[in-house]
Design a protein around this motif. Structure first.
Motif, PDB file in Angstrom:
ATOM      1  N   ALA A  15      -6.211 133.292 150.680  1.00  0.00           N
ATOM      2  CA  ALA A  15      -5.436 134.495 150.189  1.00  0.00           C
ATOM      3  C   ALA A  15      -5.807 135.682 151.050  1.00  0.00           C
ATOM      4  N   MET A  16      -7.018 136.113 151.431  1.00  0.00           N
ATOM      5  CA  MET A  16      -7.666 137.031 151.941  1.00  0.00           C
ATOM      6  C   MET A  16      -7.042 137.011 153.662  1.00  0.00           C
ATOM      7  N   LEU A  17      -7.250 136.169 154.005  1.00  0.00           N
ATOM      8  CA  LEU A  17      -6.615 135.738 155.517  1.00  0.00           C
ATOM      9  C   LEU A  17      -5.420 135.754 155.802  1.00  0.00           C
ATOM     10  N   GLY A 108     -19.722 137.131 145.944  1.00  0.00           N
ATOM     11  CA  GLY A 108     -20.614 137.811 146.890  1.00  0.00           C
ATOM     12  C   GLY A 108     -20.009 137.797 148.326  1.00  0.00           C
ATOM     13  N   ALA A 109     -19.499 136.460 148.805  1.00  0.00           N
ATOM     14  CA  ALA A 109     -19.093 136.353 149.965  1.00  0.00           C
ATOM     15  C   ALA A 109     -17.671 137.078 150.319  1.00  0.00           C
ATOM     16  N   MET A 110     -17.095 137.122 149.385  1.00  0.00           N
ATOM     17  CA  MET A 110     -15.675 138.126 149.367  1.00  0.00           C
ATOM     18  C   MET A 110     -16.120 139.660 149.821  1.00  0.00           C
ATOM     19  N   ARG A 111     -17.038 140.076 148.731  1.00  0.00           N
ATOM     20  CA  ARG A 111     -17.412 141.347 148.872  1.00  0.00           C
ATOM     21  C   ARG A 111     -17.954 141.637 150.152  1.00  0.00           C
ATOM     22  N   HIS A 112     -19.017 140.796 150.810  1.00  0.00           N
ATOM     23  CA  HIS A 112     -19.537 140.875 152.028  1.00  0.00           C
ATOM     24  C   HIS A 112     -18.237 140.781 153.254  1.00  0.00           C
TER      25      HIS A 112
END
Length: 124
Positions: A15-17, A108-112
């Protein structure tokens, strides 16, 4: 025998990509993989605290986690021969399934990844 994870299978990452500007994927994908790989505090390299186990930790499992990458594809692998068996064999010592470790660290991976993306966008 080895363990391999493909970050492209995670809906949050997909979704982010989907809406990123050109070139941003080469910043986001490594950031997600880097966070999931982790360190002494989180991620795949994190060992649970000792709980009366009799085995001696060699930390070969931690050293075995690597990221194989090209620009738009990241793979987290571990070629240590006993890596697939650790979550099942030593679950009573606090080891979690590898997929659970990934799931638990996805926020955490998405925040990073967002932080790395914002840093990249500011540099443009």
């Amino acid at each position: 025998m080895s363990i391999t994870f493909k970050t492209r299978g995670f809906s949050e990452v997909q979704a982010m990509l989907k809406d990123l500007p050109y070139g941003a994927k080469k910043v986001v994908l490594p950031a997600v993989s880097e966070y999931l790989l982790g360190d002494d505090r989180h991620g795949l390299k994190h060992y649970p605290p000792p709980k009366g186990q009799k085995y001696v930790r060699t930390y070969k499992l931690k050293a075995g986690w690597i990221i194989q990458s090209d620009i738009y594809r990241q793979r987290i692998t571990n070629d240590v021969y006993y890596a697939p068996f650790v979550p099942n064999r030593w679950a009573h010592y606090g080891w979690r399934q590898w997929a659970q470790v990934i799931a638990d660290n996805m926020d955490g991976a998405m925040r990073h990844a967002n932080a790395k993306l914002n840093e990249w966008l500011r540099s443009k």
